[in-house]
Design an enzyme around this catalytic site. Structure first.
Site, PDB file in Angstrom:
ATOM      1  N   GLY A  86      43.949  39.345  38.084  1.00 42.20           N
ATOM      2  CA  GLY A  86      44.639  40.179  39.083  1.00 42.20           C
ATOM      3  C   GLY A  86      44.680  40.721  37.576  1.00 42.20           C
ATOM      4  N   LYS A 109      43.433  51.791  31.633  1.00 41.95           N
ATOM      5  CA  LYS A 109      43.037  50.238  30.953  1.00 41.95           C
ATOM      6  C   LYS A 109      43.821  50.101  29.347  1.00 41.95           C
ATOM      7  CE  LYS A 109      39.070  47.207  30.949  1.00 41.95           C
ATOM      8  NZ  LYS A 109      37.518  47.407  30.536  1.00 41.95           N
ATOM      9  N   ARG A 172      39.121  55.035  33.060  1.00 38.41           N
ATOM     10  CA  ARG A 172      38.213  54.069  33.514  1.00 38.41           C
ATOM     11  C   ARG A 172      38.672  54.991  35.720  1.00 38.41           C
ATOM     12  NH1 ARG A 172      36.783  47.989  33.519  1.00 38.41           N
ATOM     13  NH2 ARG A 172      38.483  47.817  34.712  1.00 38.41           N
ATOM     14  N   ARG A 179      36.363  43.879  43.641  1.00 39.34           N
ATOM     15  CA  ARG A 179      35.243  43.025  43.224  1.00 39.34           C
ATOM     16  C   ARG A 179      34.925  41.938  44.003  1.00 39.34           C
ATOM     17  NH1 ARG A 179      37.337  43.444  37.664  1.00 39.34           N
ATOM     18  NH2 ARG A 179      38.932  45.253  38.301  1.00 39.34           N
ATOM     19  N   ASP A 244      35.229  37.956  38.880  1.00 39.61           N
ATOM     20  CA  ASP A 244      36.283  38.703  38.879  1.00 39.61           C
ATOM     21  C   ASP A 244      35.166  39.791  37.926  1.00 39.61           C
ATOM     22  OD1 ASP A 244      35.842  36.745  37.086  1.00 39.61           O
ATOM     23  OD2 ASP A 244      37.646  38.183  35.887  1.00 39.61           O
ATOM     24  N   ASN A 245      34.419  40.898  36.986  1.00 43.18           N
ATOM     25  CA  ASN A 245      33.287  41.497  36.460  1.00 43.18           C
ATOM     26  C   ASN A 245      32.594  41.711  37.613  1.00 43.18           C
ATOM     27  OD1 ASN A 245      35.542  41.607  34.602  1.00 43.18           O
ATOM     28  ND2 ASN A 245      34.197  40.219  33.626  1.00 43.18           N
TER      29      ASN A 245
HETATM   30  P1  AMP Z   1      38.333  40.326  31.526  1.00 41.40           P
HETATM   31  O1  AMP Z   1      37.426  39.103  31.102  1.00 41.40           O
HETATM   32  O2  AMP Z   1      38.227  41.243  30.671  1.00 41.40           O
HETATM   33  O3  AMP Z   1      37.513  40.355  32.667  1.00 41.40           O
HETATM   34  O4  AMP Z   1      39.345  39.748  31.805  1.00 41.40           O
HETATM   35  C1  AMP Z   1      39.847  38.679  32.027  1.00 41.40           C
HETATM   36  C2  AMP Z   1      41.345  39.322  33.011  1.00 41.40           C
HETATM   37  O5  AMP Z   1      42.256  38.730  31.520  1.00 41.40           O
HETATM   38  C3  AMP Z   1      41.856  39.642  34.088  1.00 41.40           C
HETATM   39  O6  AMP Z   1      42.649  38.736  34.509  1.00 41.40           O
HETATM   40  C4  AMP Z   1      42.125  40.686  32.920  1.00 41.40           C
HETATM   41  O7  AMP Z   1      43.193  41.892  33.472  1.00 41.40           O
HETATM   42  C5  AMP Z   1      43.090  40.120  31.593  1.00 41.40           C
HETATM   43  N1  AMP Z   1      43.201  40.141  30.764  1.00 41.40           N
HETATM   44  C6  AMP Z   1      42.322  40.164  29.737  1.00 41.40           C
HETATM   45  N2  AMP Z   1      42.997  40.841  28.491  1.00 41.40           N
HETATM   46  C7  AMP Z   1      44.214  41.245  28.565  1.00 41.40           C
HETATM   47  C8  AMP Z   1      45.360  41.384  27.966  1.00 41.40           C
HETATM   48  N3  AMP Z   1      45.259  41.882  26.295  1.00 41.40           N
HETATM   49  N4  AMP Z   1      46.205  41.250  28.596  1.00 41.40           N
HETATM   50  C9  AMP Z   1      46.744  40.571  29.943  1.00 41.40           C
HETATM   51  N5  AMP Z   1      45.792  40.812  30.249  1.00 41.40           N
HETATM   52  C10 AMP Z   1      44.229  40.960  30.015  1.00 41.40           C
HETATM   53 MG    MG Z   2      37.489  41.766  34.103  1.00 41.81          MG
END
Ligand code: AMP
Ligand code: MG
Length: 467
Positions: A86, A109, A172, A179, A244-245
Site C-alpha cells: 500500500g 509522494k 506524480r 499495479r 507493486d511497481n
Molecule cells: P518502493 O520500493 O518505493 O516501491 O516501496 C515499496 C513499499 O514501501 C511501498 O509500499 C512504499 O509505500 C513503502 N515505502 C517506501 N519508502 C517508505 C517510507 N520512507 N515510509 C513509508 N513507506 C515507505
Molecule cells: Mg513502489
C-alpha cells in the site's frame, strides 16, 4: 489564495476496501523547487503563484475537490510475496481529465505516514525526488510511457536516512496507480467481489475496447510488451521491477535505483540490493513475463471455475516472450535505420551488441555516432559493410535513426552531481539538465559535457534504494 484544480475523481468512489482516506501530513516550511507548467497546462491548472503552489503540492493545503487517500496493494518484492503493502508515503489527491482527454491521477509522494507505512517515516528526501523528476520527464521526452512530475517542493524538514537530509515532496502524475499488486492483494484475501470490481474499473478506465479479465490480461500484456522493448532500446534499467511497481497501463513507474547504462553490458545491475541480478538489463523481458503471470494468477480467481480459464491465461502469458522479442527487434532495427525488419536482421543487431559489449562501448553514444556519421570508428569495418548493404534501400535511414537514437540521456553520474549541488542549495544543474533533456534527440552544442560518459572516478557503481 489556493490553487484551483478541476478534480473529477473515480477511484474514491470505489468501495472502502480499496484504500484508506488519509490527509497528507503538513510540513513546516514548504518551498517550491520545480514546477512543470506545460504539464499543468494540460491538467487545466493555471495558477502560477509559487507560494500557493508550494502550499498545495506539499500537502499543507487541500485544494477544493481533492479527496486524499492511500491506496491498498500487495506485491512480489524480489520474488517474495508481501500480502500487504500500500501507499506508505504517498496519497492520491484525485484525478483530472486533461485537455488531451486522458484521465490522470495526481499523487503526492513523500507526504507523510499512512496506515501502510510499516516502519517507514512516510517521507522522501530531495535526492530521489529530483532524480524522479528529471528521469521521468526525460523518459517522457524520449517518447516512452511514464508517470510524470508536476512539482517538487522542499519541506524545510530533515529526513533521516543514514544521515540527516533535506526533505521533499514530489507530485506524480500517472494514467493511474493501478499495479499488478493492486489485483494481488484481493486475490490473496480471496476477495473475489473486489477483484471483479477492480477488473471492471481497470477495463473502463484504461482498456474500454477489451472485455473480461482475460481481455484485461491481454491488454496489460501488450502495453508491457511495448514498454519493455522501449526500455531496452534506450538502455534503461528499472532496477525494482516488483509487481507493486508494475503499472497495468504500461507506464514506467517508481524511479528508485533506476539508471540508463553507459557502457553496454547485458547483465548490468544498478540496485545495491539486487545481489542476484534479478532485475539486470537483459533480464527485464523475463521479469515482465513473470509479473504478468502473477497478474494472470490473481485475475483467474474471480471466475467461479478458475480451471476453465487456465489454458487461455497460460496462452496469453506464454505469447509474451515472443512478442517482446519481436518488438525489441523492431526497436533495434529502427536504431540502425531499418524500417522493414526481417528475421535475419537479428544477427546484424546481435553482432553489433556483442561487439559493443566486448569493446565496452557506450550504448547511447555508439548508436548516435552511427547515425551521425553513418560510420563509427569503434565498430568493425566488416560489420559496417554488412550494415551499409542492408540499409542501401532505406531512403530515410539516417533521419529515422536520429529520431530514435538520443543524444542526451539522464546519465547516472550527472544526476548524482545534480543532487549533490541541490543538497548544497544550488538548483542550477537540476534546471539545466531538465532543460536539455526536453529535447533529447537534438544536438545542443552548449551541452556537450552532458553527453560524455563518466570518467572512472565519476562512475556510479550502484544506486542505493535509500529513498
Ligand atoms: P518502493 O520500493 O518505493 O516501491 O516501496 C515499496 C513499499 O514501501 C511501498 O509500499 C512504499 O509505500 C513503502 N515505502 C517506501 N519508502 C517508505 C517510507 N520512507 N515510509 C513509508 N513507506 C515507505
Ligand atoms: Mg513502489
Amino acid at each position: 489564495m489556493t490553487v484551483s484544480i478541476p478534480f473529477d475523481n473515480t477511484f474514491a468512489r470505489l468501495p472502502s476496501a480499496f484504500y484508506t482516506r488519509q490527509a497528507p501530513q503538513p510540513v513546516t516550511t514548504p518551498h517550491l523547487l520545480a514546477y512543470n507548467a506545460e504539464l499543468a497546462g494540460n491538467l487545466k491548472i493555471s495558477d502560477r503563484d509559487p507560494v500557493a503552489l508550494a502550499e498545495v503540492f506539499s500537502g499543507n493545503q487541500m485544494p477544493v475537490g481533492a479527496e486524499p487517500l492511500a491506496q491498498l496493494y500487495a506485491g512480489h518484492q524480489f520474488g517474495h510475496f508481501n500480502p500487504q503493502l500500500g501507499d506508505g508515503r504517498a496519497v492520491l489527491l484525485g484525478e483530472v481529465v486533461g485537455r488531451d482527454g486522458i484521465r490522470r491521477d495526481l499523487q503526492l509522494k513523500g507526504s507523510g505516514r499512512t496506515p501502510y507505512s510499516r516502519n517507514g517515516d512516510g517521507r522522501a528526501w530531495l535526492g530521489p525526488v529530483l532524480r524522479e523528476y528529471v528521469v521521468s520527464e526525460a523518459m517522457h521526452a524520449l517518447g516512452i510511457p511514464t508517470t510524470r512530475a508536476l512539482a517538487a517542493v522542499a519541506t524545510g524538514e530533515t529526513v533521516w536516512r543514514e544521515t540527516g537530509l533535506p526533505g521533499a515532496v514530489l507530485t506524480r502524475v500517472a494514467q493511474s496507480h493501478l499495479r499488478v499488486g493492486t489485483f494481488q492483494v484481493f486475490a490473496a484475501r480471496g476477495d473475489t467481489e473486489s477483484l471483479k470490481t477492480l477488473t471492471e474499473y481497470a477495463l473502463q478506465r484504461h482498456f474500454p475496447a477489451a472485455q473480461g479479465p482475460m481481455g484485461l490480461l491481454r491488454a496489460v500484456r501488450d502495453a508491457q510488451v511495448d514498454l519493455i522493448a522501449s526500455w531496452l532500446s534506450v538502455g534503461f534499467i528499472h532496477g525494482v521491477m516488483n509487481t507493486d511497481n508494475s503499472s497495468i497501463v504500461g507506464e514506467t513507474i517508481d524511479y528508485g535505483p533506476c539508471a540508463f547504462m553507459d557502457v553496454y553490458h547485458p547483465q548490468r545491475v544498478f540496485s545495491s540490493i539486487d545481489q542476484m541480478g534479478r532485475y539486470a538489463y537483459a533480464n527485464q523481458p523475463d521479469i515482465a513475463v513473470w509479473n504478468l503471470a502473477q497478474l494472470a494468477t490473481a485475475l483467474i480467481q474471480q471466475y467461479d471455475a478458475p480451471e476453465t480459464v487456465v489454458e487461455e491465461a497460460t496462452e496469453i502469458v506464454h505469447a509474451m516472450p515472443g512478442l517482446i522479442q519481436a518488438r525489441r527487434r523492431q526497436c533495434f532495427a529502427a536504431k540502425i535505420g531499418i524500417s522493414n525488419v526481417q528475421d535475419n536482421d537479428e544477427s546484424l543487431i546481435r553482432d553489433l551488441l556483442q561487439h559493443m559489449s566486448d569493446a565496452k562501448l557506450d550504448f547511447t553514444n555508439t548508436f548516435r555516432s552511427l547515425c551521425d556519421n553513418a560510420q563509427c570508428p569503434d565498430i568493425p569495418h566488416a560489420w559496417q559493410e554488412r550494415w551499409h548493404r542492408r540499409i542501401a534501400n532505406e531512403p530515410d535511414a539516417i533521419q529515422g535513426m536520429q529520431r530514435v537514437n538520443p543524444v542526451f540521456i539522464p546519465r547516472n553520474h550527472v544526476i548524482e552531481e545534480m543532487i549533490t549541488a541541490a543538497v548544497a542549495g544550488d538548483l542550477r544543474p537540476f534546471e539545466r539538465l531538465s532543460q536539455v533533456l526536453k529535447a533529447p534527440f537534438e544536438e545542443q552544442p552548449d551541452a556537450e559535457d552532458l553527453r560524455q560518459p563518466p570518467t572512472s572516478t565519476q562512475e556510479v557503481k550502484a544506486t542505493f534504494c535509500g529513498t
